[in-house]
Design a protein around this motif. Structure first.
Motif: not given
Length: 642
Positions: A149-154, A159-166, A356-357, A639-642
């Protein structure tokens, strides 16, 4: 005869340690050999000796001397043309007293100027929360990638989607670490592992615990020496081979430097490890440090300091070696500014965040932390650990602590170096400040602040979480920052009483060396303090810059009962004033925070500024703001799309 032996031993023991140290970069550092109040183990002696030949003696005589006296010559110490590392197998590797016989035989040789038997100290501890969980074998096409998830957080494991290393953006741009070598300084690497062996570079690897070129982990029933293998997989795990997961920089090369696995650590082992193959190795990753017990104040010794300084000045053909350090796992009981490795301005100190930040229960905070990556929370949440390689061809979902955070950062920096191989060690730090993102990182105790130069920072997370996509894009067009200057902005040796129920306020007004080594744009700031107290753990230190940025240099450490060592010329470091103009009044506040009245004395204070005279990146700041804004916008959309 006994008196002669005693005299010779005194000469042998102190002749090298008392010799002057020459620095290319004249900077305040912490060195226990200078009595800096560091915690240490009971004194022990190893079977390693440092030999200094007389100036007129040819270098090749070292081999002849070793053969004559039945020593093993391990060659010159990398940072010195004068010092040699000898070892004798007939001397115990750990002994309570020095070997007078062997010291005498060396010292009496007419071509030897001095000799020193290397002492051992508390071993450095691997950083990783709950390391003894079971490992598992997986099958399929990179079967652990969905768990990374640290590579691609879905949203995995809560966890929170998008919270990763991009990372995916950097990969999509074509950067995978090709041409970059990352060294894992640890307990060895399972270089036979099918997910590591193709990226392992034996030419850059060495075992300094056993003095051989095979840094394979020593077997233990509980797999205790799996630490380095786990870290290596995070960086260079091979892509699309159906084994474990994938590394952050999966086309980089990894070197194994085995140096942790021995009863005691020595200054010599650390120094040789950190200066091994500096023109072949680009990045050194360290997930260890002094004991994270909340009462230790410790850091690198003299030879190790010389090795690090030599690395940043001479490594990578003059561009500077990059040292990445785990900030520590002492949690709320500790402060990483008491760790002389993590708080060094020559290293990049990396903390961790949860998927989750939020803050992990083991996270230490300090003003020297530059940025964060990701690790587990310290709680038993399925799937929230770090997925990577494990010993003997296995995989694990349970790598943890800031031990897991530092290799992720090393992988991101490998991507940046592929994008721009000309980056200096300082360029990498500037890129870290510019491209790291606040994202959704949050901590109940430490709020985000903005410094006088407009940078957002957090006492726990530094300048935010590394963003690989942002970093490689900026690295590609990066221009090397201007020359760095050092300015002693103020000094006082007047003794000040630290009040029991009030705050000692010390103001230092500085022109920032105007007319000389003038600094207009800050990088690192050091407050070098000597102080005593009846309870060191109750001392708190805050510093405010002329642009009103507050740095917590030391917070309360409830487990530190020290009443004798204190701090001796200890360099408390902050990065929080990065980019600011240092001219004006700096305010130091020292107080006690505890239930019982305490007494203390500030004996010396020096303020050391490091930075540039020219603006380091006028254009890049605009680009960075745009990148951060774009990242935040994308995050809000998700976030808005979740």
């Amino acid at each position: 005869m006994a008196r002669l032996l005693c005299i010779l031993f005194v000469l042998a023991t102190y002749s090298i340690s008392s010799s002057p140290t020459l620095w290319n970069d004249k900077t305040i550092v912490a060195d226990s050999s200078r009595g800096s109040g560091l915690a240490s183990a009971a004194e022990v002696f190893t079977n390693d000796f440092i030999i200094k030949l007389k100036p007129d003696v040819e270098k090749k005589y070292g081999d002849e001397l070793a053969r004559e006296l039945e020593f093993i010559n391990h060659g010159q110490i990398p940072t010195s043309d004068e010092l040699y590392h000898f070892q004798h197998n007939q001397v115990k590797s750990v002994a309570p007293s020095p070997s007078f016989e062997h010291l005498l035989r060396l010292q009496l040789n007419p071509k030897v100027e001095s000799v020193y038997q290397v002492k051992g100290y508390d071993n450095r501890l691997k950083r990783g929360y709950k390391p003894k969980l079971l490992s598992h074998r997986y099958k399929g096409m990179d079967p652990l990638y969905p768990d990374q998830w640290y590579l691609k957080n879905t949203g995995q494991a809560g966890g929170i989607p998008g919270l990763d290393l991009n990372i995916r953006e950097a990969w999509d741009l074509g950067y995978t670490g090709k041409g970059v070598v990352v060294a894992i300084m640890d307990d060895g690497i399972d270089y036979l592992h099918p997910d590591l062996r193709d990226n392992y570079i034996k030419e850059a690897s060495y075992d300094f615990s056993s003095n051989d070129p095979y840094p394979y982990p020593r077997y233990t029933v509980d797999w205790y020496n799996s630490h380095g293998t786990r870290c290596a997989g995070e960086v260079v795990g091979k892509a699309d081979n159906g084994i474990c997961g994938v590394g952050v920089a999966y086309n980089a090369k990894v070197a194994g430097i085995r140096m942790l696995d021995q009863p005691y650590m020595t200054d010599l082992v650390e120094a040789k490890s950190m200066s091994h193959k500096p023109d072949l190795i680009d990045i050194y990753s360290a997930s260890w440090g002094p004991t994270d017990d909340g009462k230790t104040v410790d850091g690198p010794r003299r030879l190790t300091l010389q090795a690090i300084v030599h690395g940043v000045n001479k490594g990578r053909h003059g561009l500077g070696s990059i040292y990445v350090w785990a900030s520590g796992d002492g949690g709320a009981y500790d402060d990483c500014n008491c760790d002389g490795y993590a708080s060094s301005m020559w290293t990049i100190s990396i903390n961790s965040a949860v998927n989750n930040g939020e803050t992990a229960i083991y996270d230490e905070s300090c003003s020297s932390t530059l940025a964060s990556t990701f690790s587990n929370s310290g709680e038993p949440i399925p799937g929230a650990g770090v997925a990577t390689t494990d010993l003997y061809g296995n995989c694990t979902l349970h790598h943890s602590g800031t031990s897991a955070a530092a290799p992720e950062a090393a992988g991101v920096y490998a991507l940046a170096l592929e994008a721009n191989p000309s980056l200096t060690w300082r360029d990498v730090q500037h890129l870290t400040v510019l491209t790291s993102t606040r994202n959704l990182l949050t901590d109940a105790l430490h709020q985000w602040q903005t410094n006088g130069a407009g940078f957002s920072f957090n006492h726990l997370f530094g300048f935010g979480v590394l963003n690989a996509g942002n970093m490689v894009k900026m690295a590609k067009k990066w221009k090397t920052v201007p020359a760095r200057y050092r300015c002693e902005a103020g000094r006082t040796t007047k003794q000040y009483i630290i009040p029991t129920d009030e705050v000692l306020v010390l103001e230092i007004e500085t022109a920032a060396c105007e007319g000389g080594n003038n600094i207009k744009y800050l990088e690192h700031v050091q407050a070098v303090l000597t102080l005593d107290s009846t309870r060191r753990g109750d001392v708190t230190i805050n510093m405010t810059s002329p642009m009103n940025t507050n740095s917590i240099l030391l917070r309360k450490r409830p487990r530190d009962d020290d009443n004798s060592q204190g701090f001796t010329r200890w360099p408390f470091m902050t990065t929080h004033a990065w980019g600011e103009n240092p001219k004006g009044i700096w305010t130091l506040r020292i107080a006690f925070s505890g239930n019982m009245p305490q007494q203390g004395i500030l004996r010396e204070c020096r303020l050391i500024l490091h930075g540039t005279q020219e603006a380091p990146y006028a254009d890049e700041i605009v680009s960075s703001d745009e990148l951060k804004l774009a990242a935040i916008t994308e995050m809000e959309k998700e976030e808005a799309s979740i």
